[in-house]
Design a protein around this motif. Structure first.
Motif, PDB file in Angstrom:
ATOM      1  N   LYS A   6      43.271  35.176  59.564  1.00 28.57           N
ATOM      2  CA  LYS A   6      44.392  35.303  58.622  1.00 28.57           C
ATOM      3  C   LYS A   6      44.226  34.357  57.448  1.00 28.57           C
ATOM      4  O   LYS A   6      44.492  34.730  56.302  1.00 28.57           O
ATOM      5  CB  LYS A   6      45.716  35.027  59.333  1.00 28.57           C
ATOM      6  N   ILE A   7      43.765  33.144  57.710  1.00 23.05           N
ATOM      7  CA  ILE A   7      43.543  32.170  56.633  1.00 23.05           C
ATOM      8  C   ILE A   7      42.460  32.664  55.686  1.00 23.05           C
ATOM      9  O   ILE A   7      42.611  32.591  54.463  1.00 23.05           O
ATOM     10  CB  ILE A   7      43.182  30.784  57.226  1.00 23.05           C
ATOM     11  N   ILE A   8      41.381  33.173  56.244  1.00 25.89           N
ATOM     12  CA  ILE A   8      40.291  33.694  55.408  1.00 25.89           C
ATOM     13  C   ILE A   8      40.786  34.844  54.536  1.00 25.89           C
ATOM     14  O   ILE A   8      40.524  34.878  53.331  1.00 25.89           O
ATOM     15  CB  ILE A   8      39.102  34.146  56.290  1.00 25.89           C
ATOM     16  N   LEU A   9      41.523  35.779  55.127  1.00 27.49           N
ATOM     17  CA  LEU A   9      42.037  36.916  54.359  1.00 27.49           C
ATOM     18  C   LEU A   9      43.029  36.466  53.292  1.00 27.49           C
ATOM     19  O   LEU A   9      43.022  36.996  52.170  1.00 27.49           O
ATOM     20  CB  LEU A   9      42.677  37.943  55.293  1.00 27.49           C
ATOM     21  N   ASP A  10      43.869  35.480  53.618  1.00 30.08           N
ATOM     22  CA  ASP A  10      44.814  34.958  52.626  1.00 30.08           C
ATOM     23  C   ASP A  10      44.078  34.358  51.433  1.00 30.08           C
ATOM     24  O   ASP A  10      44.453  34.586  50.277  1.00 30.08           O
ATOM     25  CB  ASP A  10      45.736  33.904  53.247  1.00 30.08           C
ATOM     26  N   GLU A  11      43.041  33.587  51.708  1.00 29.50           N
ATOM     27  CA  GLU A  11      42.265  32.969  50.629  1.00 29.50           C
ATOM     28  C   GLU A  11      41.562  34.017  49.770  1.00 29.50           C
ATOM     29  O   GLU A  11      41.544  33.918  48.537  1.00 29.50           O
ATOM     30  CB  GLU A  11      41.244  31.979  51.201  1.00 29.50           C
ATOM     31  N   LEU A  12      40.979  35.018  50.420  1.00 28.97           N
ATOM     32  CA  LEU A  12      40.311  36.085  49.672  1.00 28.97           C
ATOM     33  C   LEU A  12      41.312  36.843  48.806  1.00 28.97           C
ATOM     34  O   LEU A  12      41.066  37.090  47.617  1.00 28.97           O
ATOM     35  CB  LEU A  12      39.593  37.040  50.629  1.00 28.97           C
ATOM     36  N   ASN A  13      42.460  37.198  49.387  1.00 29.26           N
ATOM     37  CA  ASN A  13      43.473  37.931  48.636  1.00 29.26           C
ATOM     38  C   ASN A  13      44.027  37.107  47.483  1.00 29.26           C
ATOM     39  O   ASN A  13      44.281  37.639  46.396  1.00 29.26           O
ATOM     40  CB  ASN A  13      44.605  38.390  49.559  1.00 29.26           C
ATOM     41  N   PHE A  14      44.210  35.804  47.687  1.00 26.13           N
ATOM     42  CA  PHE A  14      44.693  34.933  46.625  1.00 26.13           C
ATOM     43  C   PHE A  14      43.706  34.893  45.457  1.00 26.13           C
ATOM     44  O   PHE A  14      44.093  35.036  44.293  1.00 26.13           O
ATOM     45  CB  PHE A  14      44.930  33.516  47.166  1.00 26.13           C
ATOM     46  N   SER A  15      42.427  34.706  45.777  1.00 26.20           N
ATOM     47  CA  SER A  15      41.403  34.639  44.725  1.00 26.20           C
ATOM     48  C   SER A  15      41.287  35.963  43.979  1.00 26.20           C
ATOM     49  O   SER A  15      41.164  35.984  42.743  1.00 26.20           O
ATOM     50  CB  SER A  15      40.053  34.269  45.328  1.00 26.20           C
ATOM     51  N   ILE A  16      41.344  37.054  44.704  1.00 25.13           N
ATOM     52  CA  ILE A  16      41.282  38.378  44.066  1.00 25.13           C
ATOM     53  C   ILE A  16      42.492  38.576  43.166  1.00 25.13           C
ATOM     54  O   ILE A  16      42.374  39.070  42.041  1.00 25.13           O
ATOM     55  CB  ILE A  16      41.183  39.488  45.134  1.00 25.13           C
ATOM     56  N   GLY A  17      43.656  38.163  43.637  1.00 22.16           N
ATOM     57  CA  GLY A  17      44.877  38.285  42.843  1.00 22.16           C
ATOM     58  C   GLY A  17      44.823  37.494  41.552  1.00 22.16           C
ATOM     59  O   GLY A  17      45.264  37.965  40.495  1.00 22.16           O
ATOM     60  N   ARG A  18      44.281  36.275  41.615  1.00 18.07           N
ATOM     61  CA  ARG A  18      44.152  35.462  40.389  1.00 18.07           C
ATOM     62  C   ARG A  18      43.237  36.136  39.375  1.00 18.07           C
ATOM     63  O   ARG A  18      43.509  36.120  38.178  1.00 18.07           O
ATOM     64  CB  ARG A  18      43.626  34.078  40.733  1.00 18.07           C
ATOM     65  N   MET A  19      42.166  36.729  39.857  1.00 21.08           N
ATOM     66  CA  MET A  19      41.254  37.403  38.943  1.00 21.08           C
ATOM     67  C   MET A  19      41.876  38.672  38.383  1.00 21.08           C
ATOM     68  O   MET A  19      41.631  39.029  37.228  1.00 21.08           O
ATOM     69  CB  MET A  19      39.930  37.690  39.627  1.00 21.08           C
ATOM     70  N   ASN A  20      42.683  39.352  39.183  1.00 20.54           N
ATOM     71  CA  ASN A  20      43.395  40.530  38.671  1.00 20.54           C
ATOM     72  C   ASN A  20      44.350  40.140  37.547  1.00 20.54           C
ATOM     73  O   ASN A  20      44.471  40.857  36.551  1.00 20.54           O
ATOM     74  CB  ASN A  20      44.162  41.231  39.795  1.00 20.54           C
ATOM     75  N   GLU A  21      45.009  38.979  37.691  1.00 14.42           N
ATOM     76  CA  GLU A  21      45.904  38.491  36.639  1.00 14.42           C
ATOM     77  C   GLU A  21      45.120  38.208  35.357  1.00 14.42           C
ATOM     78  O   GLU A  21      45.573  38.534  34.265  1.00 14.42           O
ATOM     79  CB  GLU A  21      46.616  37.221  37.091  1.00 14.42           C
ATOM     80  N   GLN A  22      43.957  37.588  35.508  1.00 18.78           N
ATOM     81  CA  GLN A  22      43.119  37.299  34.342  1.00 18.78           C
ATOM     82  C   GLN A  22      42.677  38.583  33.661  1.00 18.78           C
ATOM     83  O   GLN A  22      42.619  38.659  32.441  1.00 18.78           O
ATOM     84  CB  GLN A  22      41.905  36.470  34.736  1.00 18.78           C
ATOM     85  N   GLU A  23      42.372  39.603  34.463  1.00 21.32           N
ATOM     86  CA  GLU A  23      41.945  40.876  33.894  1.00 21.32           C
ATOM     87  C   GLU A  23      43.079  41.509  33.096  1.00 21.32           C
ATOM     88  O   GLU A  23      42.860  42.056  32.018  1.00 21.32           O
ATOM     89  CB  GLU A  23      41.484  41.822  34.989  1.00 21.32           C
ATOM     90  N   GLN A  24      44.297  41.422  33.610  1.00 21.64           N
ATOM     91  CA  GLN A  24      45.441  41.981  32.901  1.00 21.64           C
ATOM     92  C   GLN A  24      45.678  41.273  31.578  1.00 21.64           C
ATOM     93  O   GLN A  24      46.136  41.880  30.618  1.00 21.64           O
ATOM     94  CB  GLN A  24      46.698  41.900  33.773  1.00 21.64           C
ATOM     95  N   LYS A  25      45.353  39.990  31.518  1.00 27.54           N
ATOM     96  CA  LYS A  25      45.493  39.224  30.278  1.00 27.54           C
ATOM     97  C   LYS A  25      44.303  39.442  29.346  1.00 27.54           C
ATOM     98  O   LYS A  25      44.305  38.962  28.217  1.00 27.54           O
ATOM     99  CB  LYS A  25      45.621  37.736  30.594  1.00 27.54           C
ATOM    100  N   GLY A  26      43.285  40.150  29.821  1.00 29.29           N
ATOM    101  CA  GLY A  26      42.099  40.416  29.021  1.00 29.29           C
ATOM    102  C   GLY A  26      41.142  39.247  28.966  1.00 29.29           C
ATOM    103  O   GLY A  26      40.326  39.149  28.051  1.00 29.29           O
ATOM    104  N   LYS A  27      41.218  38.364  29.953  1.00 29.38           N
ATOM    105  CA  LYS A  27      40.404  37.153  29.939  1.00 29.38           C
ATOM    106  C   LYS A  27      39.354  37.118  31.049  1.00 29.38           C
ATOM    107  O   LYS A  27      38.819  36.066  31.371  1.00 29.38           O
ATOM    108  CB  LYS A  27      41.297  35.922  30.074  1.00 29.38           C
TER     109      LYS A  27
END
Length: 55
Positions: A6-27
């Motif tokens: 669960k910890i591993i999946l949480d960390e992976l999902n968090f990192s993916i989510g941060r990158m998705n936010e950056q993509e939405q900002k065009g960065k």
């Protein structure tokens, strides 16, 4: 599912989510795009191994 998984999946999902936010900002840089794809693949592998472990 174990606590460690669960910890591993949480960390992976968090990192993916941060990158998705950056993509939405065009960065999102090209290298970050491929890093995110690697994280997604790692998440898929963890989930598949967990499913095999249940059987």
């Amino acid at each position: 599912m174990s606590k460690e998984t669960k910890i591993i999946l949480d960390e992976l999902n968090f990192s993916i989510g941060r990158m998705n936010e950056q993509e939405q900002k065009g960065k999102l840089k090209d290298s970050q795009y491929w890093y995110r794809e690697g994280l997604r693949t790692a998440r898929d592998i963890v989930l598949k191994v967990e499913n095999l472990h249940k059987k």
